[in-house]
Motif scaffolding. Structure first.
Motif, PDB file in Angstrom:
ATOM      1  N   ARG A  52       0.830  -1.209   0.000  1.00  0.00           N
ATOM      2  CA  ARG A  52       0.000   0.000   0.000  1.00  0.00           C
ATOM      3  C   ARG A  52       0.861   1.254   0.000  1.00  0.00           C
ATOM      4  NH1 ARG A  52      -3.424   1.401   5.118  1.00  0.00           N
ATOM      5  NH2 ARG A  52      -1.317   1.740   5.833  1.00  0.00           N
ATOM      6  N   ASP A  53       1.871   1.289   0.844  1.00  0.00           N
ATOM      7  CA  ASP A  53       2.729   2.469   0.917  1.00  0.00           C
ATOM      8  C   ASP A  53       3.426   2.729  -0.412  1.00  0.00           C
ATOM      9  OD1 ASP A  53       1.929   2.735   3.528  1.00  0.00           O
ATOM     10  OD2 ASP A  53       3.790   1.968   4.396  1.00  0.00           O
ATOM     11  N   SER A  54       3.903   1.675  -1.036  1.00  0.00           N
ATOM     12  CA  SER A  54       4.561   1.822  -2.339  1.00  0.00           C
ATOM     13  C   SER A  54       3.581   2.323  -3.392  1.00  0.00           C
ATOM     14  CB  SER A  54       5.149   0.481  -2.800  1.00  0.00           C
ATOM     15  OG  SER A  54       6.162   0.065  -1.936  1.00  0.00           O
ATOM     16  N   MET A  55       2.365   1.787  -3.367  1.00  0.00           N
ATOM     17  CA  MET A  55       1.362   2.215  -4.345  1.00  0.00           C
ATOM     18  C   MET A  55       0.963   3.664  -4.157  1.00  0.00           C
ATOM     19  SD  MET A  55      -1.181  -1.026  -4.600  1.00  0.00           S
ATOM     20  CE  MET A  55      -1.290  -1.754  -6.211  1.00  0.00           C
ATOM     21  N   VAL A  56       0.830   4.103  -2.916  1.00  0.00           N
ATOM     22  CA  VAL A  56       0.465   5.496  -2.644  1.00  0.00           C
ATOM     23  C   VAL A  56       1.552   6.427  -3.175  1.00  0.00           C
ATOM     24  CG1 VAL A  56       0.153   7.188  -0.785  1.00  0.00           C
ATOM     25  CG2 VAL A  56      -1.050   4.999  -0.695  1.00  0.00           C
ATOM     26  N   LYS A  57       2.800   6.076  -2.934  1.00  0.00           N
ATOM     27  CA  LYS A  57       3.917   6.895  -3.434  1.00  0.00           C
ATOM     28  C   LYS A  57       3.926   6.934  -4.960  1.00  0.00           C
ATOM     29  CE  LYS A  57       6.861   6.110   0.566  1.00  0.00           C
ATOM     30  NZ  LYS A  57       7.981   5.350   1.096  1.00  0.00           N
ATOM     31  N   ARG A  58       3.722   5.763  -5.567  1.00  0.00           N
ATOM     32  CA  ARG A  58       3.717   5.692  -7.035  1.00  0.00           C
ATOM     33  C   ARG A  58       2.547   6.500  -7.599  1.00  0.00           C
ATOM     34  NH1 ARG A  58       5.327   3.811 -11.633  1.00  0.00           N
ATOM     35  NH2 ARG A  58       4.061   2.562 -13.037  1.00  0.00           N
ATOM     36  N   LEU A  59       1.379   6.392  -6.986  1.00  0.00           N
ATOM     37  CA  LEU A  59       0.211   7.131  -7.463  1.00  0.00           C
ATOM     38  C   LEU A  59       0.447   8.635  -7.370  1.00  0.00           C
ATOM     39  CD1 LEU A  59      -2.665   6.930  -8.561  1.00  0.00           C
ATOM     40  CD2 LEU A  59      -3.479   6.840  -6.202  1.00  0.00           C
ATOM     41  N   ALA A  60       1.049   9.079  -6.286  1.00  0.00           N
ATOM     42  CA  ALA A  60       1.356  10.504  -6.136  1.00  0.00           C
ATOM     43  C   ALA A  60       2.323  10.960  -7.223  1.00  0.00           C
ATOM     44  CB  ALA A  60       1.943  10.771  -4.752  1.00  0.00           C
ATOM     45  N   ALA A  61       3.308  10.133  -7.514  1.00  0.00           N
ATOM     46  CA  ALA A  61       4.315  10.504  -8.519  1.00  0.00           C
ATOM     47  C   ALA A  61       3.715  10.552  -9.923  1.00  0.00           C
ATOM     48  CB  ALA A  61       5.475   9.512  -8.477  1.00  0.00           C
ATOM     49  N   ILE A  62       2.935   9.535 -10.280  1.00  0.00           N
ATOM     50  CA  ILE A  62       2.403   9.532 -11.654  1.00  0.00           C
ATOM     51  C   ILE A  62       1.286  10.558 -11.828  1.00  0.00           C
ATOM     52  CG2 ILE A  62       3.105   7.143 -12.049  1.00  0.00           C
ATOM     53  CD1 ILE A  62       0.139   6.341 -11.923  1.00  0.00           C
ATOM     54  N   SER A  63       0.619  10.907 -10.752  1.00  0.00           N
ATOM     55  CA  SER A  63      -0.436  11.920 -10.845  1.00  0.00           C
ATOM     56  C   SER A  63       0.144  13.289 -11.167  1.00  0.00           C
ATOM     57  CB  SER A  63      -1.228  11.996  -9.540  1.00  0.00           C
ATOM     58  OG  SER A  63      -1.904  10.789  -9.303  1.00  0.00           O
ATOM     59  N   LYS A  64       1.369  13.537 -10.752  1.00  0.00           N
ATOM     60  CA  LYS A  64       2.025  14.817 -11.019  1.00  0.00           C
ATOM     61  C   LYS A  64       2.534  14.917 -12.458  1.00  0.00           C
ATOM     62  CE  LYS A  64       3.559  15.417  -6.266  1.00  0.00           C
ATOM     63  NZ  LYS A  64       4.710  15.432  -5.371  1.00  0.00           N
TER      64      LYS A  64
END
Length: 98
Positions: A52-64
């Protein structure tokens, strides 16, 4: 003697959190897809929290990133919902049994 698979399971959780497909993870870790499927069903809650933590970080990065296809964001968001459901299930079961 049984092989200690915990380091591989942890690596699986990290790679899965990064959005990697199970067949690709199996190839990278040198195990079968069937093994990955078994691991997925028996991971401890700590591994799901890591995913979950990895996915949240990845989602934040790709959303930008304005070049990220909306479908990639959508798919990762849906995967994150699935992980949250699994974590909720663990939490619920612990509340009942623990």
């Amino acid at each position: 003697m049984k092989k200690n698979t915990e380091p591989l399971k942890r690596q699986y959780a990290i790679l899965k959190g990064q959005g990697m497909q199970q067949r690709d993870i199996a190839k990278k870790l040198g195990v079968s897809v069937q093994t990955i499927c078994k691991w997925k069903k028996s991971l401890p809650i700590s591994h799901y929290l890591l995913i979950r933590d990895s996915m949240v970080k990845r989602l934040a990065a790709i959303s930008k990133d304005k070049n990220t296809p909306a479908m990639d964001i959508y798919n990762l968001s849906n995967a994150l919902v699935g992980i949250e459901r699994t974590i909720d299930k663990y939490t619920y079961m612990k509340g009942i049994t623990g």
